[in-house]
Design a protein around this motif. Structure first.
Motif, PDB file in Angstrom:
ATOM      1  N   ARG A  72       0.844  -1.187   0.000  1.00 20.68           N
ATOM      2  CA  ARG A  72       0.000   0.000   0.000  1.00 20.68           C
ATOM      3  C   ARG A  72       0.882   1.240   0.000  1.00 20.68           C
ATOM      4  NH1 ARG A  72      -4.503   2.104   4.507  1.00 20.68           N
ATOM      5  NH2 ARG A  72      -4.518   4.251   3.739  1.00 20.68           N
ATOM      6  N   ALA A  73       0.449   2.270  -0.716  1.00 19.98           N
ATOM      7  CA  ALA A  73       1.172   3.541  -0.720  1.00 19.98           C
ATOM      8  C   ALA A  73       0.693   4.415   0.437  1.00 19.98           C
ATOM      9  CB  ALA A  73       0.952   4.272  -2.043  1.00 19.98           C
ATOM     10  N   TRP A  74       1.649   4.983   1.160  1.00 25.39           N
ATOM     11  CA  TRP A  74       1.382   5.965   2.209  1.00 25.39           C
ATOM     12  C   TRP A  74       2.189   7.220   1.890  1.00 25.39           C
ATOM     13  CZ3 TRP A  74      -1.874   4.606   6.309  1.00 25.39           C
ATOM     14  CH2 TRP A  74      -2.151   3.237   6.451  1.00 25.39           C
ATOM     15  N   PHE A  75       1.638   8.373   2.230  1.00 26.15           N
ATOM     16  CA  PHE A  75       2.312   9.626   1.920  1.00 26.15           C
ATOM     17  C   PHE A  75       2.534  10.417   3.209  1.00 26.15           C
ATOM     18  CE2 PHE A  75      -0.387   8.723  -1.859  1.00 26.15           C
ATOM     19  CZ  PHE A  75       0.649   8.381  -2.715  1.00 26.15           C
ATOM     20  N   ALA A  76       3.793  10.758   3.451  1.00 26.74           N
ATOM     21  CA  ALA A  76       4.154  11.540   4.633  1.00 26.74           C
ATOM     22  C   ALA A  76       4.767  12.856   4.168  1.00 26.74           C
ATOM     23  CB  ALA A  76       5.142  10.779   5.511  1.00 26.74           C
ATOM     24  N   ARG A  77       4.019  13.935   4.387  1.00 26.97           N
ATOM     25  CA  ARG A  77       4.545  15.255   4.016  1.00 26.97           C
ATOM     26  C   ARG A  77       5.485  15.759   5.105  1.00 26.97           C
ATOM     27  NH1 ARG A  77       0.218  19.544   2.502  1.00 26.97           N
ATOM     28  NH2 ARG A  77      -0.526  19.033   4.596  1.00 26.97           N
ATOM     29  N   GLY A  78       6.569  16.356   4.674  1.00 25.68           N
ATOM     30  CA  GLY A  78       7.486  17.001   5.598  1.00 25.68           C
ATOM     31  C   GLY A  78       7.777  18.410   5.125  1.00 25.68           C
ATOM     32  N   VAL A  79       7.618  19.381   6.004  1.00 24.63           N
ATOM     33  CA  VAL A  79       7.866  20.768   5.622  1.00 24.63           C
ATOM     34  C   VAL A  79       9.215  21.213   6.170  1.00 24.63           C
ATOM     35  CG1 VAL A  79       5.401  21.284   5.547  1.00 24.63           C
ATOM     36  CG2 VAL A  79       6.703  21.808   7.619  1.00 24.63           C
ATOM     37  N   TYR A  80       9.769  22.207   5.512  1.00 25.60           N
ATOM     38  CA  TYR A  80      11.045  22.801   5.896  1.00 25.60           C
ATOM     39  C   TYR A  80      10.844  24.281   6.177  1.00 25.60           C
ATOM     40  CZ  TYR A  80      13.280  18.631   3.854  1.00 25.60           C
ATOM     41  OH  TYR A  80      13.659  17.344   3.552  1.00 25.60           O
ATOM     42  N   PHE A  81      11.565  24.767   7.162  1.00 28.13           N
ATOM     43  CA  PHE A  81      11.641  26.200   7.438  1.00 28.13           C
ATOM     44  C   PHE A  81      13.094  26.629   7.319  1.00 28.13           C
ATOM     45  CE2 PHE A  81       7.542  25.315   9.165  1.00 28.13           C
ATOM     46  CZ  PHE A  81       6.827  26.513   9.088  1.00 28.13           C
ATOM     47  N   ALA A  82      13.320  27.727   6.606  1.00 29.03           N
ATOM     48  CA  ALA A  82      14.663  28.273   6.475  1.00 29.03           C
ATOM     49  C   ALA A  82      14.972  29.155   7.677  1.00 29.03           C
ATOM     50  CB  ALA A  82      14.781  29.086   5.185  1.00 29.03           C
ATOM     51  N   LEU A  83      16.254  29.273   7.989  1.00 28.36           N
ATOM     52  CA  LEU A  83      16.704  30.140   9.077  1.00 28.36           C
ATOM     53  C   LEU A  83      17.145  31.466   8.488  1.00 28.36           C
ATOM     54  CD1 LEU A  83      17.469  30.284  12.165  1.00 28.36           C
ATOM     55  CD2 LEU A  83      19.803  29.708  11.420  1.00 28.36           C
TER      56      LEU A  83
ATOM     57  N   ALA B 208      21.066  27.623   6.345  1.00 28.09           N
ATOM     58  CA  ALA B 208      20.502  26.556   7.167  1.00 28.09           C
ATOM     59  C   ALA B 208      19.004  26.438   6.945  1.00 28.09           C
ATOM     60  CB  ALA B 208      20.783  26.827   8.644  1.00 28.09           C
ATOM     61  N   LYS B 209      18.525  25.195   7.024  1.00 27.55           N
ATOM     62  CA  LYS B 209      17.089  24.953   7.031  1.00 27.55           C
ATOM     63  C   LYS B 209      16.807  23.843   8.032  1.00 27.55           C
ATOM     64  CE  LYS B 209      17.214  21.836   2.988  1.00 27.55           C
ATOM     65  NZ  LYS B 209      18.590  22.082   2.535  1.00 27.55           N
ATOM     66  N   PHE B 210      15.571  23.834   8.514  1.00 27.87           N
ATOM     67  CA  PHE B 210      15.131  22.849   9.496  1.00 27.87           C
ATOM     68  C   PHE B 210      13.986  22.038   8.917  1.00 27.87           C
ATOM     69  CE2 PHE B 210      16.981  26.321  11.894  1.00 27.87           C
ATOM     70  CZ  PHE B 210      17.764  25.691  12.838  1.00 27.87           C
ATOM     71  N   GLY B 211      13.975  20.763   9.214  1.00 24.95           N
ATOM     72  CA  GLY B 211      12.920  19.883   8.753  1.00 24.95           C
ATOM     73  C   GLY B 211      13.531  18.550   8.327  1.00 24.95           C
ATOM     74  N   PRO B 212      12.711  17.693   7.782  1.00 23.59           N
ATOM     75  CA  PRO B 212      11.267  17.826   7.684  1.00 23.59           C
ATOM     76  C   PRO B 212      10.570  17.225   8.899  1.00 23.59           C
ATOM     77  CG  PRO B 212      11.976  15.898   6.469  1.00 23.59           C
ATOM     78  CD  PRO B 212      13.223  16.520   7.053  1.00 23.59           C
ATOM     79  N   ASP B 213       9.361  17.697   9.164  1.00 19.87           N
ATOM     80  CA  ASP B 213       8.519  17.035  10.157  1.00 19.87           C
ATOM     81  C   ASP B 213       7.749  15.912   9.466  1.00 19.87           C
ATOM     82  OD1 ASP B 213       6.774  18.532   8.648  1.00 19.87           O
ATOM     83  OD2 ASP B 213       5.838  19.559  10.343  1.00 19.87           O
TER      84      ASP B 213
ATOM     85  N   ALA C 239       1.949  28.332  10.421  1.00 17.62           N
ATOM     86  CA  ALA C 239       1.681  28.062  11.832  1.00 17.62           C
ATOM     87  C   ALA C 239       2.472  26.867  12.357  1.00 17.62           C
ATOM     88  CB  ALA C 239       0.188  27.836  12.044  1.00 17.62           C
ATOM     89  N   ARG C 240       2.946  25.997  11.460  1.00 11.63           N
ATOM     90  CA  ARG C 240       3.732  24.856  11.905  1.00 11.63           C
ATOM     91  C   ARG C 240       5.075  25.278  12.492  1.00 11.63           C
ATOM     92  NH1 ARG C 240       1.336  20.122  10.265  1.00 11.63           N
ATOM     93  NH2 ARG C 240       3.183  18.846  10.687  1.00 11.63           N
ATOM     94  N   ALA C 241       5.444  26.525  12.260  1.00  5.98           N
ATOM     95  CA  ALA C 241       6.708  27.012  12.813  1.00  5.98           C
ATOM     96  C   ALA C 241       6.757  26.877  14.321  1.00  5.98           C
ATOM     97  CB  ALA C 241       6.931  28.467  12.405  1.00  5.98           C
ATOM     98  N   GLN C 242       5.621  27.001  14.995  1.00  4.37           N
ATOM     99  CA  GLN C 242       5.643  26.909  16.460  1.00  4.37           C
ATOM    100  C   GLN C 242       6.123  25.538  16.921  1.00  4.37           C
ATOM    101  OE1 GLN C 242       5.363  29.598  18.346  1.00  4.37           O
ATOM    102  NE2 GLN C 242       5.168  30.615  16.336  1.00  4.37           N
ATOM    103  N   ARG C 243       5.717  24.490  16.217  1.00  5.71           N
ATOM    104  CA  ARG C 243       6.215  23.154  16.552  1.00  5.71           C
ATOM    105  C   ARG C 243       7.715  23.054  16.311  1.00  5.71           C
ATOM    106  NH1 ARG C 243       1.636  19.199  13.760  1.00  5.71           N
ATOM    107  NH2 ARG C 243      -0.205  20.377  14.442  1.00  5.71           N
TER     108      ARG C 243
ATOM    109  N   ASP D  40      12.868  34.041  18.471  1.00  2.56           N
ATOM    110  CA  ASP D  40      11.598  34.129  17.749  1.00  2.56           C
ATOM    111  C   ASP D  40      11.789  34.902  16.448  1.00  2.56           C
ATOM    112  OD1 ASP D  40      10.109  32.724  19.595  1.00  2.56           O
ATOM    113  OD2 ASP D  40       9.495  34.512  20.718  1.00  2.56           O
ATOM    114  N   GLY D  41      11.028  34.521  15.436  1.00  3.02           N
ATOM    115  CA  GLY D  41      11.017  35.254  14.184  1.00  3.02           C
ATOM    116  C   GLY D  41      12.086  34.860  13.190  1.00  3.02           C
ATOM    117  N   ARG D  42      12.948  33.901  13.549  1.00  5.82           N
ATOM    118  CA  ARG D  42      14.037  33.550  12.627  1.00  5.82           C
ATOM    119  C   ARG D  42      13.681  32.423  11.665  1.00  5.82           C
ATOM    120  NH1 ARG D  42      20.012  33.198  14.693  1.00  5.82           N
ATOM    121  NH2 ARG D  42      20.239  33.323  12.417  1.00  5.82           N
ATOM    122  N   LEU D  43      12.557  31.741  11.886  1.00  2.00           N
ATOM    123  CA  LEU D  43      12.155  30.664  10.980  1.00  2.00           C
ATOM    124  C   LEU D  43      11.215  31.207   9.905  1.00  2.00           C
ATOM    125  CD1 LEU D  43      11.543  27.647  13.397  1.00  2.00           C
ATOM    126  CD2 LEU D  43      13.633  28.288  12.167  1.00  2.00           C
ATOM    127  N   VAL D  44      11.559  30.935   8.664  1.00  5.69           N
ATOM    128  CA  VAL D  44      10.807  31.424   7.506  1.00  5.69           C
ATOM    129  C   VAL D  44      10.291  30.216   6.727  1.00  5.69           C
ATOM    130  CG1 VAL D  44      10.931  32.772   5.385  1.00  5.69           C
ATOM    131  CG2 VAL D  44      12.317  33.431   7.379  1.00  5.69           C
TER     132      VAL D  44
END
Length: 368
Positions: free
Chosen positions: A224-235, A266-271, A285-289, A303-307
């Motif tokens: 079965r195919a499953w899809f997991a999205r992961g987002v990135y935030f840049a610093l 630098a970038k952070f992710g993926p979740d 809004a996922r930036a808070q996590r 605060d404010g450094r994740l884009v």
């Protein structure tokens, strides 16, 4: 109807690596790609990390092909002057109770043939990366980063040099097996049928769906195919790190980690977010996590450094709460369909393992 030797469906990094390996072995190769150019799917939305092979079950395809592919990839990049850096990474235990998980990672890595890890205590970590505030870490010197587009361009160039041809803007609509191999119905500006003695399904997120259309009565054996999205935030601004920083892995992924590109950004992710169909939107809004996860090991993050950056989708074949699945390279010995090889679940470390996967597929076809 025209009959060719090998048709590869998908021109991502794995499909290109297969094309290169088969063309170098003297096989006639046509790469069929739905999009207008190469590398626009999973291959364009990842961390561009060259993994050392720390996390995967010993004896698995992921473990073996990651370690083999890592060395092939470094050698290829050096030979072709493809931009890369063997920058290393730290896997960090933010708290003392995570130290046992670090030791387990080291044991697994050593079982996979990764023997260069170093254990670092708090003071040693601070000497390497003063901005980190953690209990301990593992240093992986063999981890690196690569310009994935330059890599794919070089793989494509090698494949074309050895005679491979590319059909872009050509979705595979359907297919069936006959006495010679597989017959593919190919769309695009003008629909046509193409027979291939071998078909390699390297279509990434579409591999399972396409597998159902190609496999006929054996489709019941498909995952079965499953899809997991992961987002990135840049610093925004300069990062105070010179290495990649990874937390202890979490279910479905390796945790929100810091990676660097070759320019030092630098970038952070993926979740990990399980979704029904691939989608690439990034909710700010996922930036808070992300702030909460990152501050476990970098408490000084302001605060404010994740884009908001970008999102990728992992082509998984195991879903929420299930054990991680290995790569599946399913040939005729598994499914019984003449001339058909499926590549299922080629998520991370697929970029690292790509050249080893290509060699594996070529050996299956050529017998060498």
């Amino acid at each position: 109807m025209e009959t060719i030797d090998c048709a590869i469906i998908g021109a991502g990094v794995v499909g290109l690596a297969c094309a290169r390996a088969l063309a170098a072995a003297g096989r006639e190769v046509v790469v069929i790609e739905r999009e207008a150019t190469f590398g626009t799917g999973v291959s364009s939305r990842n961390s561009e990390v060259i993994h050392a092979g720390l996390y995967y079950a010993p004896g698995s395809l992921k473990a073996r092909l990651c370690v083999e592919g890592r060395e092939m990839l470094y050698a290829f990049c050096h030979e072709r002057a493809i931009p890369y850096a063997r920058c290393g990474k730290l896997v960090v235990a933010a708290r003392a109770e995570q130290a046992a998980a670090l030791r387990q990672i080291r044991r697994r890595a050593e079982a996979n043939g990764v023997g260069d890890l170093r254990e670092l205590d708090r003071a040693a970590v601070a000497a390497f990366e003063p901005a980190l505030d953690v209990h301990a870490a593992l240093l992986s010197p063999s981890t690196g980063i690569v310009d994935s587009h330059a890599l794919m361009f070089a793989l494509l160039g090698d494949a074309e040099r050895d005679g491979a041809m590319f059909a872009f803007g050509s979705p595979v609509l359907d297919g069936y097996s006959d006495s010679i191999g597989m017959v593919l119905q190919v769309g695009g500006e003008r629909e046509s049928d193409l027979r291939a003695r071998w078909v390699i399904n390297a279509s990434g997120l579409d591999a399972v769906a396409l597998g159902h259309r190609l496999s006929g009565p054996t489709a019941e054996d498909l995952p079965r195919a499953w899809f997991a999205r992961g987002v990135y935030f840049a610093l925004s601004g300069k990062a105070p790190f010179s290495r990649l920083i990874y937390p202890i892995p979490e279910p479905g992924g390796l945790g929100v980690h810091l990676t660097l590109d070759l320019g030092g950004q630098a970038k952070f992710g993926p979740d990990v977010e399980w979704i029904d169909t691939p989608a690439y939107d990034v909710d700010p809004a996922r930036a808070q996590r992300f702030y909460a996860a990152i501050r476990r090991w970098w408490p000084a993050l302001e605060d404010g450094r994740l884009v908001p950056g970008y999102a990728g989708v992992r082509p998984k074949i195991a879903g929420p709460g299930m054990p991680d699945a290995d790569f599946r390279i399913d040939g005729p010995s598994r499914h019984g369909v003449r001339g058909l090889i499926h590549l299922f679940g080629i998520e991370s470390p697929g970029l690292t393992a790509a050249m080893a996967i290509g060699r594996h597929v070529a050996r299956e076809i050529t017998g060498r």
